[in-house]
Each structure stands twice: as C-alpha cells, then as structure tokens.
Design a protein around this motif. Sequence first.
Motif, mmCIF file in Angstrom:
data_model
loop_
_atom_site.group_PDB
_atom_site.id
_atom_site.type_symbol
_atom_site.label_atom_id
_atom_site.label_comp_id
_atom_site.label_asym_id
_atom_site.label_seq_id
_atom_site.Cartn_x
_atom_site.Cartn_y
_atom_site.Cartn_z
ATOM 1 N N ASN A 183 0.841 -1.191 0.000
ATOM 2 C CA ASN A 183 0.000 0.000 0.000
ATOM 3 C C ASN A 183 0.880 1.246 0.000
ATOM 4 O O ASN A 183 1.697 1.437 0.894
ATOM 5 C CB ASN A 183 -0.896 -0.024 1.257
ATOM 6 N N TYR A 184 0.722 2.117 -1.008
ATOM 7 C CA TYR A 184 1.535 3.321 -1.109
ATOM 8 C C TYR A 184 1.000 4.459 -0.245
ATOM 9 O O TYR A 184 1.522 5.566 -0.306
ATOM 10 C CB TYR A 184 1.604 3.785 -2.568
ATOM 11 N N LYS A 185 -0.038 4.208 0.548
ATOM 12 C CA LYS A 185 -0.589 5.246 1.406
ATOM 13 C C LYS A 185 0.496 5.783 2.343
ATOM 14 O O LYS A 185 1.197 5.028 3.000
ATOM 15 C CB LYS A 185 -1.760 4.694 2.228
ATOM 16 N N GLY A 186 0.618 7.079 2.389
ATOM 17 C CA GLY A 186 1.664 7.702 3.185
ATOM 18 C C GLY A 186 2.923 7.976 2.393
ATOM 19 O O GLY A 186 3.819 8.689 2.848
ATOM 20 N N GLU A 222 2.709 9.000 -0.972
ATOM 21 C CA GLU A 222 2.227 9.621 -2.206
ATOM 22 C C GLU A 222 3.224 10.623 -2.798
ATOM 23 O O GLU A 222 3.417 10.658 -4.019
ATOM 24 C CB GLU A 222 0.875 10.311 -1.964
ATOM 25 N N LEU A 223 3.855 11.433 -1.959
ATOM 26 C CA LEU A 223 4.821 12.411 -2.458
ATOM 27 C C LEU A 223 6.028 11.724 -3.078
ATOM 28 O O LEU A 223 6.536 12.157 -4.120
ATOM 29 C CB LEU A 223 5.266 13.351 -1.330
ATOM 30 N N PHE A 224 6.475 10.650 -2.439
ATOM 31 C CA PHE A 224 7.620 9.930 -2.993
ATOM 32 C C PHE A 224 7.254 9.266 -4.313
ATOM 33 O O PHE A 224 8.057 9.284 -5.264
ATOM 34 C CB PHE A 224 8.120 8.877 -2.004
ATOM 35 N N VAL A 225 6.069 8.682 -4.399
ATOM 36 C CA VAL A 225 5.622 8.047 -5.642
ATOM 37 C C VAL A 225 5.586 9.079 -6.774
ATOM 38 O O VAL A 225 6.032 8.806 -7.901
ATOM 39 C CB VAL A 225 4.237 7.392 -5.451
ATOM 40 N N ILE A 259 9.642 0.333 -3.262
ATOM 41 C CA ILE A 259 8.638 0.997 -4.103
ATOM 42 C C ILE A 259 9.164 1.164 -5.526
ATOM 43 O O ILE A 259 8.443 0.910 -6.502
ATOM 44 C CB ILE A 259 8.243 2.356 -3.488
ATOM 45 N N ILE A 260 10.416 1.581 -5.658
ATOM 46 C CA ILE A 260 10.997 1.725 -6.990
ATOM 47 C C ILE A 260 11.015 0.390 -7.724
ATOM 48 O O ILE A 260 10.668 0.302 -8.911
ATOM 49 C CB ILE A 260 12.416 2.308 -6.905
ATOM 50 N N VAL A 317 5.847 4.903 7.623
ATOM 51 C CA VAL A 317 4.621 5.686 7.792
ATOM 52 C C VAL A 317 4.166 5.588 9.244
ATOM 53 O O VAL A 317 4.026 4.486 9.791
ATOM 54 C CB VAL A 317 3.499 5.203 6.858
ATOM 55 N N GLN A 318 3.920 6.731 9.874
ATOM 56 C CA GLN A 318 3.455 6.773 11.257
ATOM 57 C C GLN A 318 2.035 6.234 11.334
ATOM 58 O O GLN A 318 1.152 6.648 10.578
ATOM 59 C CB GLN A 318 3.511 8.208 11.756
ATOM 60 N N LEU A 319 1.817 5.285 12.257
ATOM 61 C CA LEU A 319 0.502 4.658 12.397
ATOM 62 C C LEU A 319 -0.221 5.174 13.624
ATOM 63 O O LEU A 319 0.391 5.604 14.593
ATOM 64 C CB LEU A 319 0.653 3.138 12.518
ATOM 65 N N GLU A 320 -1.538 5.077 13.574
ATOM 66 C CA GLU A 320 -2.350 5.392 14.750
ATOM 67 C C GLU A 320 -3.390 4.309 15.011
ATOM 68 O O GLU A 320 -4.237 4.450 15.881
ATOM 69 C CB GLU A 320 -3.032 6.754 14.576
#
Length: 248
Positions: free
Chosen positions: A6-9, A11-14, A43-44, A204-207
């Motif tokens: 999941n690319y969530k978090g 997005e800017l890098f993608v 991701i790459i 990615v920081q989780l909550e």
Amino acid sequence: MPNNFNYKGHELFVAYIRDQFHLVHVKARPIVTSFLSLTQQKIIQQMIPSTLHYQFIGGFENAIRKVCILYEIEEEFQNPIVCLCSKIDSRFKKISHRDILGTLMSLGLERNQIGDLIIYQDHLYIFCMPSIADYIKQSCTMIARCPVSLEEIENVDLPIVCFEKIQINCASTRLDAIVANLSHCSRKEAMNKIHHGLVKLNDVQLEENCQLCLNDIVSIHRSGKYIFRGIQATTKKNRLILQFDQFI
C-alpha cells in the motif's frame, strides 16, 4: 514487502519517482535519486517501467540507505556517492549514530542527501551526495564535543553487519502483539504507543492496529527498527515464533 504494498503515506515519494522516470526519457541520460530508505527502494522496484533499468548504490557493500541510478541503456557509472572519514578519539566521548545525524541536521542539511552513518573501530564514516561534501568538511568540526577532521576517501571496505537476527514468541502477527514483544511492554501499552504515533510501519506513522506482512519494516520509538522475515514455527500452544532482522 508484498507485491500489493500500500503506497498510502508515500504519495509524495511516488510522484517524485514518476517524475524521475519521465526525466530519464526526456534527458536521454541516467538520473541519480537522493538517498532512499529500504521502503523507498522497494517501491521503486515495484514501480519501475519495463523500458528502464535501475541500480542501487550505497557506498559500501552492506549499505542500507542507497541512491538509485535510473537509465535506459546499460553502461558503466561512476560512484555518485562521497565517503567522508575522520579518526575519532573516544577519550572525549563515545559518539553515537544519533550524535552524527543531529550534528548534520543542525547544519541545515536534508536527510535524503545523507546516506549511512557508520562508526567502526576508531573512525566515523559519513556517506553523502557530492554537492554537500565540501560544506560538511568545512562545517562539521565537532560532534558531541569530540573534534573531527573529515576527509574524502575512496575504495571503502567496511565489514559492517547492519542486522542482528532475533526471534520472538508471539500470539499473532498483529502489530500491537509484536510491538509489545519487541519493546517488552503490555499490549495495552503497545496500543498506546501506536495511538500516539510512536510506531512506524514502512516509514509511515501509524495510529491504528494492523497485521504485519512479510518484509514489513517496523520502527518503535526508543526500542529499535526491525524487518519482519516471517513465521519460523508454531508452538504446541499455537503461538508463533517470528523472525526479525534488527537494525544494529
């Protein structure tokens, strides 16, 4: 990391990487990225189009943070990374990775311009982009009250082992159970860590809680950073023996 990562978090890098893919075609020459985390490297690998090639370089064999060279045609490349080295005197103070990073950040540098920071025997090594090497040499003369004199070196051969293999006995692969085991606290305390943003999954920081997947990277504030390598066995009480690589 699973193929359905999941690319969530991220997005800017993608978006940044897609721009780099496009630049390779437009400029018809290789492009070198900034330094990448392990998650960004994965991701790459998943995003790379069939028309491009890639190569990761970190400055030495076992590097964790690496740049990526993106190119269309196979060719030889010069090393795009500078290694700065200084002898250190531990009589002043034992220098930590955090001390080096803190000093570099205080100089106004961006983290993605800096690779691995290594302390080996009585030397420290800073891997960085060529554009900031001279600035670091001139500006970084003291780390944690210990004087340093950085010089550029070549042919770096560091016999560094970046990971230590560990196993934990866990009820499940749910993040709260794993955080509790790795940080030696209760599951309630582990959930508090997650809810307060003290746990990162794949940078990615989780909550909220979730299930871990193979090769996920878990960072726990003040506990450490770990790569999940899979289930090694199941006990008679149906508990799981989980394998991790812990960053040293």
